[in-house]
Scaffold this active site. Structure first.
Site, PDB file in Angstrom:
ATOM      1  N   GLU A 253       0.961  -1.278  -0.123  1.00  0.00           N
ATOM      2  CA  GLU A 253      -0.107  -0.015   0.051  1.00  0.00           C
ATOM      3  C   GLU A 253       0.982   1.099  -0.137  1.00  0.00           C
ATOM      4  O   GLU A 253       1.490   1.431   0.902  1.00  0.00           O
ATOM      5  CB  GLU A 253      -0.923  -0.061   1.313  1.00  0.00           C
ATOM      6  CG  GLU A 253      -2.108   0.814   0.983  1.00  0.00           C
ATOM      7  CD  GLU A 253      -2.023   2.073   1.843  1.00  0.00           C
ATOM      8  OE1 GLU A 253      -1.760   3.245   1.203  1.00  0.00           O
ATOM      9  OE2 GLU A 253      -2.384   2.050   2.982  1.00  0.00           O
ATOM     10  N   CYS A 287      -2.006   8.702   3.067  1.00  0.00           N
ATOM     11  CA  CYS A 287      -1.759   8.122   1.847  1.00  0.00           C
ATOM     12  C   CYS A 287      -2.955   8.534   0.887  1.00  0.00           C
ATOM     13  O   CYS A 287      -2.888   8.882  -0.323  1.00  0.00           O
ATOM     14  CB  CYS A 287      -1.441   6.817   1.598  1.00  0.00           C
ATOM     15  SG  CYS A 287      -2.665   5.744   2.655  1.00  0.00           S
TER      16      CYS A 287
END
Length: 484
Positions: A253, A287
């Protein structure tokens, strides 16, 4: 934080001890730079011992009654719920989280661990029809063995727990390497929680180490069958290559350059509120944070004016104060990097419509307007900086949203949900949220990115799939006729 004193140790083979590495690390509060703890770092030998411990303990853990494994996960949920105040204090002091963000993070940890408690009871197999007469095809779901987890500083507890809890629940052993800047909230506190929950000793290990000393040994060690990494795309690409060379499963990720698109018929008030939350939650150090806001030209002036007006009223300061909304960045290097990108964007034609400020690690919001080609739009800011971009049409908005190597999250604001969904389908991103903002994570839904934003999915049945493998066993119940 009475329960969670003495978190400045390695947790290896069920023991709390100093590492055998060559360096020490001072874990500091990013707001006032007070030293919270000092770690004697782990060396390569500690990493080896941690993996061996997990390997040995996993062999028994895999065969523990699934109801017992589920109960241990439920115990961890109870402990986190009871210790919420202490966990929030730890996140505020070590990661610079505001109270709002820290509470959201604890909620996320509780939710994914509660969902993981169901995994031991879902490790079922199935019978599949065979082409061969008298053959039974059985497919069994099994744990991978040992999983290595590398987690970042921004949501340290959750981005560790998101892999640790599912991996343990399905029967794996785990070695966790948190970012040293959040070694306690991202690492040792999780070990404490599971230790109290009744997890067998040696199954979960936590190593705090300097990458300059251990190199790639955490990934290249032959014991782990999977590496779960959350962090930058550059490091993720390196880890993915190492896993490929060593035939390991990998979940990545990575970074994002997320766009919030505001169409001509959108509700501007809702879009502004979404954009402010999606940009400035945890100071943009997420993120999934909004990095670019793409607005139809007919609504652009109104959006910019009202967005700036609301943004400049956000309280910045000490995250220990409950009403603080903008706290510190993780370190001074992050501030310097962001200021350089702002100056570069200005030289490329961007206009600063809200001039923020930087004092130590505290940075107040900057709002720029410009094109998709300026530095603050091309690069992931990971800080309280946003670029607002005007577009002529819906088609141009989609093109610009996709004009990035990243594809993690995004948002679309439209006059109707169905129109928003149709636009969202055209955005090359693992997740898109209609009439909402880009920072969303739920325990039952697939979480992950496309393009340079990663591989794999977390959450619900997707986590169950990521942290397990399947084995085909066939049984020939009647004698088989062979052609020779």
């Amino acid at each position: 934080m009475e329960l969670y004193k003495s978190l400045n140790k390695q947790y290896i083979s069920g023991e709390w001890r100093d590492g055998t590495g060559q360096s020490r690390y001072k874990d500091k509060n990013p707001y006032n730079e007070e030293v919270l703890a000092e770690f004697k770092m782990a060396g390569i030998e500690d990493v080896k011992q941690a993996y061996e411990s997990a390997r040995k303990a996993q062999k028994e853990w895999e065969n523990v009654n699934p109801f017992e494994r589920s109960t241990i996960m439920e115990n961890a949920v109870r402990i986190m719920s009871e210790r919420r105040k202490e966990l929030v204090e730890l996140l505020v002091s070590e990661s610079g989280s505001t109270h709002i963000k820290a509470n959201v993070e604890v909620d996320f940890c509780i939710a994914i661990t509660r969902e993981s408690a169901s995994f031991p009871l879902r490790m079922d197999g199935k019978m599949v029809p065979s082409l061969v007469p008298g053959k039974e095809n059985r497919v069994y779901r099994k744990p991978l063995g040992v999983v290595g987890v590398i987690s970042p500083f921004n949501f340290p507890m959750y981005l560790s727990m998101r892999s640790v809890a599912p991996a343990l629940a399905v029967g794996n052993g785990v070695v966790l390497k948190p970012d040293e800047q959040t070694a306690m909230s991202g690492g040792t506190v999780i070990a404490k929680i599971f230790e109290e929950a009744g997890l067998p000793k040696g199954l979960l290990n936590v190593t705090i180490s300097d990458i300059g000393e251990i190199g790639d040994s955490f990934v290249e060690n032959p014991v782990p069958r999977m590496i779960s990494f959350t962090g930058s795309t550059g490091v993720g690409r390196h880890i993915g290559a190492l896993c490929g060379q060593n035939i390991k499963k990998v979940a990545l990720e990575l970074g994002g350059n997320n766009a919030l698109v505001v169409l001509k018929d959108a509700n501007i008030e809702h879009a502004i509120n979404s954009a402010i939350f999606g940009k400035f939650m945890h100071n943009g150090q997420i993120c999934m944070a909004v990095n670019r806001v793409i607005v139809h030209k007919d609504r652009y002036d109104e959006f910019v004016e009202r967005f700036v007006e609301k943004t400049q009223n956000l309280k910045a300061g000490d995250p220990r104060e409950p009403d603080t909304l903008i706290g510190p960045l993780i370190n001074r290097g992050a501030v310097e990097r962001i200021l350089k990108d702002i100056e570069k964007a200005k030289s490329e034609g961007a206009e600063v419509v809200l001039e923020g400020s930087a004092n130590g690690t505290l940075m107040t919001p900057y709002v720029l307007t410009g094109s998709n080609e300026v530095a603050t739009a091309k690069n992931e800011m990971f800080g309280p900086v946003v670029t607002i971009i005007p577009v002529e049409s819906e088609e141009e908005a989609i093109r610009i949203a996709n004009d990035t190597p990243f594809g993690l999250s995004g948002a679309v604001h439209a006059g109707s949900v169905e129109k928003g969904v149709e636009v969202a389908k055209q955005i090359q991103s693992g997740m898109v949220h209609v009439n909402d903002q880009s920072v969303n994570d739920e325990p039952l839904v697939a979480f992950g990115g496309e393009k340079d934003s990663g591989l794999g999915r977390f959450g619900g049945e997707w986590s169950l799939e990521e942290f397990t493998t399947v084995q085909w066993i066939s049984a020939q119940t009647n004698p088989r006729k062979y052609p020779f």
